[in-house]
Design a protein around this motif. Structure first.
Motif, PDB file in Angstrom:
ATOM      1  N   ALA A  41       0.826  -1.206   0.000  1.00  0.00           N
ATOM      2  CA  ALA A  41       0.000   0.000   0.000  1.00  0.00           C
ATOM      3  C   ALA A  41       0.864   1.262   0.000  1.00  0.00           C
ATOM      4  O   ALA A  41       0.565   2.222  -0.716  1.00  0.00           O
ATOM      5  N   LEU A  42       1.923   1.282   0.794  1.00  0.00           N
ATOM      6  CA  LEU A  42       2.812   2.443   0.818  1.00  0.00           C
ATOM      7  C   LEU A  42       3.482   2.646  -0.537  1.00  0.00           C
ATOM      8  O   LEU A  42       3.574   3.780  -1.031  1.00  0.00           O
ATOM      9  N   THR A  43       3.935   1.563  -1.146  1.00  0.00           N
ATOM     10  CA  THR A  43       4.572   1.655  -2.458  1.00  0.00           C
ATOM     11  C   THR A  43       3.600   2.158  -3.516  1.00  0.00           C
ATOM     12  O   THR A  43       3.904   3.090  -4.269  1.00  0.00           O
ATOM     13  N   VAL A  44       2.425   1.557  -3.569  1.00  0.00           N
ATOM     14  CA  VAL A  44       1.421   1.958  -4.553  1.00  0.00           C
ATOM     15  C   VAL A  44       0.999   3.411  -4.317  1.00  0.00           C
ATOM     16  O   VAL A  44       0.857   4.186  -5.266  1.00  0.00           O
ATOM     17  N   SER A  45       0.834   3.796  -3.071  1.00  0.00           N
ATOM     18  CA  SER A  45       0.421   5.157  -2.750  1.00  0.00           C
ATOM     19  C   SER A  45       1.427   6.185  -3.261  1.00  0.00           C
ATOM     20  O   SER A  45       1.049   7.231  -3.790  1.00  0.00           O
ATOM     21  N   PRO A  50      -3.354   7.973  -4.751  1.00  0.00           N
ATOM     22  CA  PRO A  50      -4.808   7.812  -4.644  1.00  0.00           C
ATOM     23  C   PRO A  50      -5.459   9.046  -4.027  1.00  0.00           C
ATOM     24  O   PRO A  50      -4.829   9.812  -3.294  1.00  0.00           O
ATOM     25  N   ASP A  51      -6.741   9.205  -4.330  1.00  0.00           N
ATOM     26  CA  ASP A  51      -7.536  10.282  -3.740  1.00  0.00           C
ATOM     27  C   ASP A  51      -8.148   9.846  -2.413  1.00  0.00           C
ATOM     28  O   ASP A  51      -8.567  10.693  -1.618  1.00  0.00           O
ATOM     29  N   LEU A  52      -8.201   8.527  -2.186  1.00  0.00           N
ATOM     30  CA  LEU A  52      -8.795   7.970  -0.964  1.00  0.00           C
ATOM     31  C   LEU A  52      -8.254   6.556  -0.769  1.00  0.00           C
ATOM     32  O   LEU A  52      -7.954   5.873  -1.744  1.00  0.00           O
ATOM     33  N   VAL A  53      -8.136   6.147   0.486  1.00  0.00           N
ATOM     34  CA  VAL A  53      -7.707   4.787   0.813  1.00  0.00           C
ATOM     35  C   VAL A  53      -8.793   4.117   1.644  1.00  0.00           C
ATOM     36  O   VAL A  53      -9.258   4.683   2.636  1.00  0.00           O
ATOM     37  N   LEU A  54      -9.203   2.927   1.206  1.00  0.00           N
ATOM     38  CA  LEU A  54     -10.101   2.075   1.986  1.00  0.00           C
ATOM     39  C   LEU A  54      -9.203   1.054   2.661  1.00  0.00           C
ATOM     40  O   LEU A  54      -8.604   0.214   1.995  1.00  0.00           O
ATOM     41  N   ASP A  61       1.474  -7.429   7.841  1.00  0.00           N
ATOM     42  CA  ASP A  61       2.830  -6.932   8.097  1.00  0.00           C
ATOM     43  C   ASP A  61       2.915  -5.873   9.191  1.00  0.00           C
ATOM     44  O   ASP A  61       3.862  -5.853   9.939  1.00  0.00           O
ATOM     45  N   PHE A  62       1.970  -4.960   9.300  1.00  0.00           N
ATOM     46  CA  PHE A  62       1.853  -4.108  10.471  1.00  0.00           C
ATOM     47  C   PHE A  62       0.442  -3.563  10.575  1.00  0.00           C
ATOM     48  O   PHE A  62      -0.369  -3.781   9.691  1.00  0.00           O
ATOM     49  N   SER A  63       0.134  -2.916  11.671  1.00  0.00           N
ATOM     50  CA  SER A  63      -1.250  -2.549  11.955  1.00  0.00           C
ATOM     51  C   SER A  63      -1.795  -1.525  10.967  1.00  0.00           C
ATOM     52  O   SER A  63      -1.072  -0.681  10.443  1.00  0.00           O
ATOM     53  N   GLY A  64      -3.087  -1.621  10.733  1.00  0.00           N
ATOM     54  CA  GLY A  64      -3.765  -0.653   9.886  1.00  0.00           C
ATOM     55  C   GLY A  64      -3.668   0.755  10.435  1.00  0.00           C
ATOM     56  O   GLY A  64      -3.568   1.722   9.679  1.00  0.00           O
ATOM     57  N   THR A  65      -3.676   0.886  11.753  1.00  0.00           N
ATOM     58  CA  THR A  65      -3.544   2.212  12.365  1.00  0.00           C
ATOM     59  C   THR A  65      -2.180   2.807  12.049  1.00  0.00           C
ATOM     60  O   THR A  65      -2.075   3.987  11.699  1.00  0.00           O
ATOM     61  N   HIS A  66      -1.134   1.990  12.130  1.00  0.00           N
ATOM     62  CA  HIS A  66       0.207   2.458  11.786  1.00  0.00           C
ATOM     63  C   HIS A  66       0.266   2.848  10.302  1.00  0.00           C
ATOM     64  O   HIS A  66       0.841   3.882   9.940  1.00  0.00           O
ATOM     65  N   LEU A  67      -0.332   2.038   9.437  1.00  0.00           N
ATOM     66  CA  LEU A  67      -0.353   2.354   8.017  1.00  0.00           C
ATOM     67  C   LEU A  67      -1.114   3.650   7.766  1.00  0.00           C
ATOM     68  O   LEU A  67      -0.676   4.480   6.959  1.00  0.00           O
ATOM     69  N   CYS A  68      -2.231   3.844   8.436  1.00  0.00           N
ATOM     70  CA  CYS A  68      -2.992   5.084   8.290  1.00  0.00           C
ATOM     71  C   CYS A  68      -2.105   6.291   8.600  1.00  0.00           C
ATOM     72  O   CYS A  68      -2.066   7.266   7.846  1.00  0.00           O
ATOM     73  N   ARG A  69      -1.378   6.207   9.698  1.00  0.00           N
ATOM     74  CA  ARG A  69      -0.483   7.293  10.097  1.00  0.00           C
ATOM     75  C   ARG A  69       0.579   7.542   9.020  1.00  0.00           C
ATOM     76  O   ARG A  69       0.856   8.685   8.656  1.00  0.00           O
ATOM     77  N   GLN A  70       1.159   6.463   8.484  1.00  0.00           N
ATOM     78  CA  GLN A  70       2.194   6.579   7.445  1.00  0.00           C
ATOM     79  C   GLN A  70       1.619   7.205   6.168  1.00  0.00           C
ATOM     80  O   GLN A  70       2.254   8.062   5.554  1.00  0.00           O
ATOM     81  N   LEU A  71       0.441   6.756   5.757  1.00  0.00           N
ATOM     82  CA  LEU A  71      -0.185   7.299   4.558  1.00  0.00           C
ATOM     83  C   LEU A  71      -0.471   8.791   4.710  1.00  0.00           C
ATOM     84  O   LEU A  71      -0.244   9.576   3.792  1.00  0.00           O
ATOM     85  N   ARG A  73       1.134  10.848   6.562  1.00  0.00           N
ATOM     86  CA  ARG A  73       2.406  11.584   6.528  1.00  0.00           C
ATOM     87  C   ARG A  73       2.859  11.820   5.091  1.00  0.00           C
ATOM     88  O   ARG A  73       3.474  12.833   4.795  1.00  0.00           O
ATOM     89  N   GLN A  74       2.583  10.852   4.213  1.00  0.00           N
ATOM     90  CA  GLN A  74       2.964  10.975   2.803  1.00  0.00           C
ATOM     91  C   GLN A  74       2.163  12.064   2.096  1.00  0.00           C
ATOM     92  O   GLN A  74       2.707  12.827   1.316  1.00  0.00           O
ATOM     93  N   ALA A  75       0.857  12.086   2.348  1.00  0.00           N
ATOM     94  CA  ALA A  75      -0.045  13.015   1.667  1.00  0.00           C
ATOM     95  C   ALA A  75      -1.336  13.124   2.474  1.00  0.00           C
ATOM     96  O   ALA A  75      -1.677  12.197   3.213  1.00  0.00           O
TER      97      ALA A  75
END
Length: 126
Positions: A41-45, A50-54, A61-71, A73-75
């Motif tokens: 998801a981070l690579t594709v993003s 994307p305009d939105l992430v579901l 690999d790691f928590s969705g909450t952590h991924l949300c925070r990372q996404l 931070r990117q945009a």
């Protein structure tokens, strides 16, 4: 020519659910792309913007909450979190990480589209 309303990145570990989400969102006029891991998801993003992430919260690999925070931070991409587990502390954590909405599984297609349209704004209406 088909009108496109937004690019939606679907982060979902269940292949059948991911495929269904892509079909539903494409039929609704969105571009949709699915991944099954946070790393993908981070690579594709970064590449697809994307305009939105579901976002499914239970990832391998790691928590969705952590991924949300990372996404976030990117945009400043809106994130709709989704989970079978309706643990209030997990829901609070994902909102604190930057999610714009939470959708408990299983959800109706109409509820998903309503959440997407709300998070993307009036230009996302079909």
């Amino acid at each position: 020519m088909e009108t496109r309303f937004g690019r939606v990145l679907i982060v979902e570990t269940n292949p059948a659910m991911a495929e269904l989400a892509v079909l539903v969102l494409t039929k609704a006029g969105h571009e949709a792309f699915a991944t099954a891991t946070a790393q993908d998801a981070l690579t594709v993003s970064r590449q697809w913007h994307p305009d939105l992430v579901l976002l499914e919260l239970a990832l391998p690999d790691f928590s969705g909450t952590h991924l949300c925070r990372q996404l976030r931070r990117q945009a400043p991409v809106p994130v709709i979190a989704s989970s079978l587990d309706s643990d209030p502390s997990e829901i609070s954590a994902v909102y604190a990480a930057g999610a714009c909405a939470y959708l408990p599984k299983p959800f109706r297609v109409s509820a998903l589209l309503d959440h997407i349209h709300t998070c993307l704004g009036p230009t996302a209406r079909a």
